[in-house]
Design a protein around this motif. Structure first.
Motif, PDB file in Angstrom:
ATOM      1  N   ASP A 243       0.854  -1.189   0.000  1.00 58.36           N
ATOM      2  CA  ASP A 243       0.000   0.000   0.000  1.00 58.36           C
ATOM      3  C   ASP A 243       0.889   1.238   0.000  1.00 58.36           C
ATOM      4  O   ASP A 243       1.601   1.501   0.975  1.00 58.36           O
ATOM      5  CB  ASP A 243      -0.914  -0.002   1.230  1.00 58.36           C
ATOM      6  N   LEU A 244       0.857   1.986  -1.079  1.00 58.08           N
ATOM      7  CA  LEU A 244       1.691   3.174  -1.201  1.00 58.08           C
ATOM      8  C   LEU A 244       0.833   4.429  -1.119  1.00 58.08           C
ATOM      9  O   LEU A 244      -0.340   4.423  -1.486  1.00 58.08           O
ATOM     10  CB  LEU A 244       2.443   3.164  -2.528  1.00 58.08           C
ATOM     11  N   PRO A 245       1.411   5.542  -0.653  1.00 58.15           N
ATOM     12  CA  PRO A 245       0.682   6.816  -0.641  1.00 58.15           C
ATOM     13  C   PRO A 245       0.312   7.238  -2.055  1.00 58.15           C
ATOM     14  O   PRO A 245       0.954   6.812  -3.031  1.00 58.15           O
ATOM     15  CB  PRO A 245       1.683   7.793  -0.006  1.00 58.15           C
ATOM     16  N   PRO A 246      -0.691   8.078  -2.212  1.00 58.33           N
ATOM     17  CA  PRO A 246      -1.096   8.533  -3.549  1.00 58.33           C
ATOM     18  C   PRO A 246       0.073   9.149  -4.310  1.00 58.33           C
ATOM     19  O   PRO A 246       0.814   9.981  -3.783  1.00 58.33           O
ATOM     20  CB  PRO A 246      -2.171   9.577  -3.249  1.00 58.33           C
ATOM     21  N   GLY A 247       0.241   8.715  -5.549  1.00 57.51           N
ATOM     22  CA  GLY A 247       1.283   9.274  -6.400  1.00 57.51           C
ATOM     23  C   GLY A 247       2.672   8.728  -6.173  1.00 57.51           C
ATOM     24  O   GLY A 247       3.604   9.108  -6.889  1.00 57.51           O
ATOM     25  N   ILE A 324      11.338   0.581   9.739  1.00 58.81           N
ATOM     26  CA  ILE A 324      11.254   2.034   9.896  1.00 58.81           C
ATOM     27  C   ILE A 324      10.986   2.692   8.549  1.00 58.81           C
ATOM     28  O   ILE A 324      11.636   2.382   7.543  1.00 58.81           O
ATOM     29  CB  ILE A 324      12.555   2.595  10.498  1.00 58.81           C
ATOM     30  N   ALA A 325      10.046   3.612   8.539  1.00 62.18           N
ATOM     31  CA  ALA A 325       9.814   4.480   7.391  1.00 62.18           C
ATOM     32  C   ALA A 325      10.438   5.835   7.699  1.00 62.18           C
ATOM     33  O   ALA A 325      10.025   6.518   8.646  1.00 62.18           O
ATOM     34  CB  ALA A 325       8.324   4.619   7.110  1.00 62.18           C
ATOM     35  N   ASP A 326      11.413   6.211   6.928  1.00 63.04           N
ATOM     36  CA  ASP A 326      12.137   7.475   7.107  1.00 63.04           C
ATOM     37  C   ASP A 326      11.649   8.436   6.029  1.00 63.04           C
ATOM     38  O   ASP A 326      11.980   8.282   4.859  1.00 63.04           O
ATOM     39  CB  ASP A 326      13.638   7.209   6.969  1.00 63.04           C
ATOM     40  N   PHE A 327      10.838   9.403   6.434  1.00 62.78           N
ATOM     41  CA  PHE A 327      10.256  10.334   5.459  1.00 62.78           C
ATOM     42  C   PHE A 327      10.869  11.711   5.587  1.00 62.78           C
ATOM     43  O   PHE A 327      10.272  12.705   5.241  1.00 62.78           O
ATOM     44  CB  PHE A 327       8.726  10.408   5.621  1.00 62.78           C
ATOM     45  N   ARG A 328      12.071  11.791   6.028  1.00 61.41           N
ATOM     46  CA  ARG A 328      12.878  12.987   6.221  1.00 61.41           C
ATOM     47  C   ARG A 328      12.338  14.237   5.525  1.00 61.41           C
ATOM     48  O   ARG A 328      11.741  14.165   4.481  1.00 61.41           O
ATOM     49  CB  ARG A 328      14.293  12.690   5.712  1.00 61.41           C
ATOM     50  N   TRP A 329      12.566  15.363   6.106  1.00 60.39           N
ATOM     51  CA  TRP A 329      12.077  16.648   5.590  1.00 60.39           C
ATOM     52  C   TRP A 329      10.562  16.593   5.349  1.00 60.39           C
ATOM     53  O   TRP A 329      10.086  16.723   4.207  1.00 60.39           O
ATOM     54  CB  TRP A 329      12.774  17.048   4.283  1.00 60.39           C
ATOM     55  N   PRO A 330       9.756  16.358   6.412  1.00 56.60           N
ATOM     56  CA  PRO A 330       8.315  16.187   6.214  1.00 56.60           C
ATOM     57  C   PRO A 330       7.629  17.371   5.556  1.00 56.60           C
ATOM     58  O   PRO A 330       6.561  17.217   4.965  1.00 56.60           O
ATOM     59  CB  PRO A 330       7.793  15.957   7.640  1.00 56.60           C
ATOM     60  N   GLY A 331       8.246  18.554   5.630  1.00 53.70           N
ATOM     61  CA  GLY A 331       7.638  19.713   4.992  1.00 53.70           C
ATOM     62  C   GLY A 331       7.858  19.758   3.498  1.00 53.70           C
ATOM     63  O   GLY A 331       7.358  20.655   2.822  1.00 53.70           O
ATOM     64  N   LYS A 332       8.632  18.794   2.952  1.00 54.04           N
ATOM     65  CA  LYS A 332       8.978  18.842   1.529  1.00 54.04           C
ATOM     66  C   LYS A 332       8.439  17.649   0.748  1.00 54.04           C
ATOM     67  O   LYS A 332       8.945  17.346  -0.325  1.00 54.04           O
ATOM     68  CB  LYS A 332      10.501  18.908   1.377  1.00 54.04           C
ATOM     69  N   GLY A 333       7.459  16.956   1.292  1.00 57.18           N
ATOM     70  CA  GLY A 333       6.954  15.824   0.528  1.00 57.18           C
ATOM     71  C   GLY A 333       6.156  14.862   1.364  1.00 57.18           C
ATOM     72  O   GLY A 333       5.014  15.135   1.732  1.00 57.18           O
ATOM     73  N   PHE A 334       6.740  13.735   1.703  1.00 57.54           N
ATOM     74  CA  PHE A 334       6.036  12.711   2.455  1.00 57.54           C
ATOM     75  C   PHE A 334       5.810  13.142   3.899  1.00 57.54           C
ATOM     76  O   PHE A 334       6.562  13.934   4.460  1.00 57.54           O
ATOM     77  CB  PHE A 334       6.822  11.397   2.420  1.00 57.54           C
ATOM     78  N   THR A 335       4.777  12.590   4.515  1.00 54.14           N
ATOM     79  CA  THR A 335       4.370  12.964   5.865  1.00 54.14           C
ATOM     80  C   THR A 335       4.259  11.730   6.737  1.00 54.14           C
ATOM     81  O   THR A 335       4.389  10.587   6.283  1.00 54.14           O
ATOM     82  CB  THR A 335       3.011  13.673   5.836  1.00 54.14           C
ATOM     83  N   GLU A 336       3.974  11.964   8.028  1.00 57.11           N
ATOM     84  CA  GLU A 336       3.744  10.855   8.944  1.00 57.11           C
ATOM     85  C   GLU A 336       2.562  10.000   8.490  1.00 57.11           C
ATOM     86  O   GLU A 336       2.580   8.774   8.607  1.00 57.11           O
ATOM     87  CB  GLU A 336       3.494  11.385  10.359  1.00 57.11           C
ATOM     88  N   THR A 337       1.543  10.627   7.965  1.00 59.23           N
ATOM     89  CA  THR A 337       0.394   9.875   7.459  1.00 59.23           C
ATOM     90  C   THR A 337       0.802   8.951   6.323  1.00 59.23           C
ATOM     91  O   THR A 337       0.370   7.790   6.252  1.00 59.23           O
ATOM     92  CB  THR A 337      -0.708  10.836   6.980  1.00 59.23           C
ATOM     93  N   ASP A 338       1.666   9.448   5.424  1.00 63.49           N
ATOM     94  CA  ASP A 338       2.165   8.604   4.341  1.00 63.49           C
ATOM     95  C   ASP A 338       2.969   7.435   4.892  1.00 63.49           C
ATOM     96  O   ASP A 338       2.841   6.293   4.419  1.00 63.49           O
ATOM     97  CB  ASP A 338       3.043   9.424   3.395  1.00 63.49           C
ATOM     98  N   ALA A 339       3.806   7.710   5.886  1.00 63.16           N
ATOM     99  CA  ALA A 339       4.617   6.648   6.482  1.00 63.16           C
ATOM    100  C   ALA A 339       3.733   5.585   7.127  1.00 63.16           C
ATOM    101  O   ALA A 339       4.000   4.385   7.016  1.00 63.16           O
ATOM    102  CB  ALA A 339       5.577   7.239   7.514  1.00 63.16           C
ATOM    103  N   ALA A 340       2.666   6.023   7.796  1.00 63.18           N
ATOM    104  CA  ALA A 340       1.742   5.081   8.413  1.00 63.18           C
ATOM    105  C   ALA A 340       1.059   4.213   7.361  1.00 63.18           C
ATOM    106  O   ALA A 340       0.854   3.007   7.563  1.00 63.18           O
ATOM    107  CB  ALA A 340       0.708   5.829   9.251  1.00 63.18           C
TER     108      ALA A 340
END
Length: 359
Positions: A243-247, A324-340
């Motif tokens: 299950d991947l985030p949209p896009g 672990i999902a590392d979505f570094r720089w959350p303000g520039k793309g992926f978010t905690e919701t995407d990681a979840a």
């Protein structure tokens, strides 16, 4: 985790006699790791992000194994046979269609003869480069990078070699070059490192570079001879993302089995657009002291832990394993919701020490 964090954890997993609390060590090393990562990014330019994870010098800048001629990703070479990526039925080999190299993050368009050499790891991406790490002689690993154009090596960094070799596009003339260079890492005494490098075209349209630390020419030649250009292999791993985030799409797959069966490292890279990247990392080791229990989030009803910096989310409760999902720089793309979302759909093999269960 930073690449330095991963290397420290990996070495401890391979060398420790007892259980190790990797969480404590990773917390203590985080600040140093960030500084090291920033320096590497400045030096490597467009180099593959995962190269540093699997082939870099450790904390002191010296070979973590303490044995001449070994690269850090083979700190422990187990007696059991390492996994072999299965054949990719229907995918063209490099010799058949060189233009397909580096276009599919799930496929390696070349392979290794397991009767002649042992796989230590493999990496596929949609960014032009494929990579295999192998050893034809026990304890003497060789790293091979393959692309479909000479230009793809421009900026493809080669760790632990002097800059004129590490950053300069190679000459694909088939010559084996011996490289020696003094290396004085901060905080450690002067040391010397170097090795053998060969760049060549095994078949028209295929560009390859092999490198090893140390000067065992026989081991180097035997590893190169074990490469197979008439087959394609799948970048199989004991981790699947359903299950991947949209896009989002999977843009890279890297598997490190140098410590198998005692340790396995997997990194799947997710991309969205040109600047958003998420790394999903699975780290299994018999030396991990157990799973974290102090979750502060839930993912699909399961406990999870959001790290203090707010850019890494770990799914808890998997024995001997960090996921672990590392979505570094959350303000520039992926978010905690995407990681979840990604972790909720992650599927880990029931027995990580049985490669036949990885599919």
């Amino acid at each position: 985790m930073t690449d330095l964090d991963q290397r420290i954890a990996s070495v401890l997993r391979e060398r420790a006699e007892g259980e190790t609390d990797t969480h404590r060590l990773l917390r203590d090393s985080r600040a140093l790791g960030r500084r090291r990562q920033l320096r590497r990014r400045a030096a490597t330019g467009t180099a593959l992000a995962l190269v540093g994870v699997l082939g870099a010098v450790g904390v002191t800048g010296t070979d973590l194994t303490g044995l001449p001629g070994r690269l850090p990703w083979t700190a422990a070479t187990p007696a059991v046979a390492a996994p072999v990526p299965p054949r990719a039925d229907g995918a063209p080999a490099a010799a058949t269609d060189p233009a397909r190299i580096g276009t599919d993050p799930q496929v390696l368009h070349f392979g290794v003869d397991p009767a002649q050499a042992r796989y230590l790891g493999w990496s596929a991406s949609g960014a032009q480069v494929e990579e295999v790490r192998l050893e034809a002689v026990r304890g003497v690993p060789v790293r091979v990078q393959v692309t479909r154009s000479a230009e793809a090596f421009d900026g493809l960094y080669l760790e632990n070699f002097p800059n004129d070799v590490a950053t300069t596009p190679p000459r694909f003339d088939g010559a084996v070059r011996e490289v020696r260079s003094p290396l004085r890492p901060a905080g450690s005494p002067a040391a010397s490192t170097g090795g053998l490098v060969k760049a060549w075209q095994p078949v028209p349209g295929v560009y390859a570079r092999a490198a090893m630390l140390g000067y065992d020419r026989d081991a180097f030649d035997r590893s190169v001879a074990a490469l197979r250009w008439d087959e394609a292999r799948r970048c199989v791993a004991p981790l699947r993302l359903t299950d991947l985030p949209p896009g989002a799409t999977i843009g890279g797959c890297t598997v490190n089995v140098a410590g198998f069966p005692g340790g396995i490292d997997v990194e799947l890279t997710l991309r969205r657009g040109e600047s958003s990247t998420m790394w999903v990392r699975l780290q299994y080791a018999v030396a991990i002291a157990g799973s974290r229990t102090d979750g502060n989030r839930t993912v699909d009803g399961r406990p999870a832990y959001l790290y203090p910096d707010g850019d890494k989310l770990e799914l808890l409760g998997i024995p001997k394993t960090h996921l672990i999902a590392d979505f570094r720089w959350p303000g520039k793309g992926f978010t905690e919701t995407d990681a979840a979302t990604v972790l909720a759909g992650a599927r880990v093999a029931k027995d990580l020490t049985r490669p036949e269960t990885w599919d």
